[in-house]
Design an enzyme around this catalytic site. Structure first.
Site, PDB file in Angstrom:
ATOM      1  N   GLU A 208       0.830  -1.064  -0.104  1.00 49.90           N
ATOM      2  CA  GLU A 208      -0.117   0.165  -0.018  1.00 49.90           C
ATOM      3  C   GLU A 208       0.857   1.318   0.030  1.00 49.90           C
ATOM      4  O   GLU A 208       2.118   1.374   0.781  1.00 49.90           O
ATOM      5  CB  GLU A 208      -0.834  -0.114   1.264  1.00 49.90           C
ATOM      6  CG  GLU A 208      -1.778   1.145   1.384  1.00 49.90           C
ATOM      7  CD  GLU A 208      -2.799   1.193   2.751  1.00 49.90           C
ATOM      8  OE1 GLU A 208      -3.060   2.023   3.190  1.00 49.90           O
ATOM      9  OE2 GLU A 208      -2.822   0.126   3.084  1.00 49.90           O
ATOM     10  N   GLU A 213      -3.709  10.865   3.313  1.00 55.25           N
ATOM     11  CA  GLU A 213      -5.027  10.631   4.124  1.00 55.25           C
ATOM     12  C   GLU A 213      -4.997  11.433   5.366  1.00 55.25           C
ATOM     13  O   GLU A 213      -3.996  11.670   6.032  1.00 55.25           O
ATOM     14  CB  GLU A 213      -4.921   9.058   4.577  1.00 55.25           C
ATOM     15  CG  GLU A 213      -3.397   8.662   5.498  1.00 55.25           C
ATOM     16  CD  GLU A 213      -3.744   7.142   6.059  1.00 55.25           C
ATOM     17  OE1 GLU A 213      -4.570   6.417   5.714  1.00 55.25           O
ATOM     18  OE2 GLU A 213      -2.671   6.854   6.352  1.00 55.25           O
TER      19      GLU A 213
END
Length: 355
Positions: A208, A213
Site C-alpha cells: 500500500e 490521508e
C-alpha cells in the site's frame, strides 16, 4: 442559448423550419449546443482553477528545481488513470464507484471500516469535481459481505472509487483534492489488488502507498494502541499531509505486524479549508517513493521491500475505526451537502519516455 439563436439570419431559420422533421432536428441541435456549452463551461472552470495555481495541466506540477525528470526524458500523461472530471458523470471506462471486486466468483471488495459503508450513491461528478459525499445514516446498515446474524454496525456512508487500469512503478501520480468538513477521511492511495496472494502482481505481497490521508474534522481518538503516540494522536489529523508505505501481512509472507515507513507535515489551515496537490513519484525499480506537496518534494521513502508490482489507484472517504464518535453536529454531518463533499479537482498520472 436564446441570444445565440437571435444572431442567426432569419432566412437561415426559415430554411431550417421548412425541412422535414425540423422540430426534432432543431431541438436535438439545441440540446447538443447546450451540452457542448455546459462541458465547455466545466472545462473552463478547471482550466481557470489551474491558471490561478500557475498550473498548465500539460506537465506534472513541480516547483522550480523539483522535477526529477532526467534531461533525456519527457513526461507523458497516462490517460487511462488520469481524469479532469469535466463530464457530467463518472467515466465508468476508467473508474469503478463501488469496491465490489469479483474474482473467481467471490466478492473480494473492501466496503469500509467497521462503522463505515462505501456506497456508489455517494459518488458524483459536478462543477468539474469528483465528489464523495459523507453522511450519517438514519439507522445502521450492512455491507454485502457482513454477517446478517448480528446487528448492523455501519453508521456512516462514504465511497471508494478505484481505477480500472492499474498504476505502475515509474509513474508520477498527483491529485488536487480537498477534504470535507466532516469526520470522514479524505484519501488518495494505491493498493495491491484484492486477489489471493499467489495471483496478484506483487509476488504475493500486500502493499500500500498512501499519498495522502486525513480527516475533515478531528474529534479525537478511541485509544487504539497505534494512536497512543505523539506521531499519531498529536498529528492534527484535520490539517495534515500524511503519507505512508505499508507492507501488510499476507498468507504468502507471514510477516506478522504491518511494516510501515512514512511521514507527515502539518498545514496552517485545515484540510477542508483549501485544496492541495498531493503527489508521489514511484521510482521505476520500486526502491524509493518520493512524496510531494504542491509541487515540492517533502520526503523520499525507501520501503521495507521494493514495490515492484502494479497497484490499484484509489480515491476514498471512510470513517476510520480509531476516530471518536461525538454528535452528528460536531462531526459535521448536519452541514449542507456541499460541505460534506470530499472533492477531487483532477487526477493526473505521468510516465517518463525518451526524448
Amino acid at each position: 442559448m436564446i441570444k445565440t439563436l437571435k444572431r442567426i439570419p432569419l432566412v437561415f431559420l426559415i430554411a431550417i423550419m421548412a425541412c422535414s422533421n425540423s422540430g426534432d432536428n432543431g431541438k436535438d441541435k439545441v440540446e447538443e449546443q447546450e451540452q457542448a456549452q455546459e462541458q465547455g463551461e466545466k472545462k473552463g472552470q478547471g482550466e481557470e482553477r489551474d491558471k490561478e495555481d500557475g498550473i498548465d495541466g500539460l506537465q506534472p506540477t513541480f516547483l522550480a528545481d523539483q522535477d526529477p525528470k532526467p534531461d533525456d526524458k519527457k513526461w507523458i500523461k497516462v490517460e487511462g488513470v488520469s481524469d479532469e472530471f469535466n463530464d457530467s458523470e463518472l467515466d465508468l471506462t476508467k473508474w469503478s464507484p463501488t469496491p465490489e471486486f469479483i474474482w473467481n466468483g467471490q466478492d473480494r471488495g473492501w466496503y469500509g471500516g467497521s462503522r463505515s459503508l462505501f456506497e456508489a450513491d455517494n459518488v458524483s461528478v459536478g462543477n468539474g469535481f469528483l465528489r464523495i459525499e459523507g453522511e450519517k445514516f438514519d439507522s445502521p446498515k450492512y455491507s454485502p459481505k457482513d454477517n446478517t446474524d448480528t446487528p448492523p454496525q455501519r453508521r456512516y456512508g462514504g465511497a471508494y472509487v478505484y481505477g480500472k487500469t492499474l498504476a505502475e512503478p515509474g509513474y508520477y501520480i498527483e491529485a488536487r483534492m480537498r477534504a470535507s468538513k466532516t469526520a470522514m477521511s479524505a484519501a488518495f492511495w494505491l493498493k495491491t489488488e484484492t486477489k489471493p496472494c499467489g495471483e496478484n502482481l506483487n509476488d504475493g505481497e500486500n502493499l500500500e502507498i498512501d499519498i495522502q490521508e486525513c480527516v475533515g474534522v478531528f474529534t479525537g481518538e478511541l485509544g487504539d494502541e497505534w494512536t497512543k503516540d505523539d506521531w499519531a494522536v498529536n498529528a492534527n489529523w484535520d490539517r495534515i499531509f500524511h503519507y505512508n508505505t505499508h507492507r501488510h501481512n499476507s498468507p504468502c509472507n507471514n510477516i506478522g505486524d504491518r511494516q510501515t515507513k512514512g511521514g507527515k507535515a502539518n498545514f496552517d489551515k485545515k484540510n477542508s479549508d483549501e485544496f492541495h496537490i498531493y503527489a508521489a513519484y514511484w521510482h521505476a525499480d520500486g526502491s524509493k517513493i518520493d512524496f510531494y506537496i504542491d509541487g515540492e518534494l517533502e520526503k523520499s521513502i525507501t520501503p521495507v521491500i521494493p514495490f515492484k508490482g502494479a497497484l490499484r489507484l484509489i480515491m476514498s472517504s471512510n470513517f476510520y475505526d480509531w476516530i471518536e464518535e461525538t454528535s452528528a453536529e460536531d462531526m459535521g454531518f448536519n452541514r449542507p451537502l456541499e460541505d460534506r463533499y470530499t472533492q477531487f479537482d483532477w487526477v493526473r498520472v505521468w510516465q517518463l519516455e525518451d526524448l
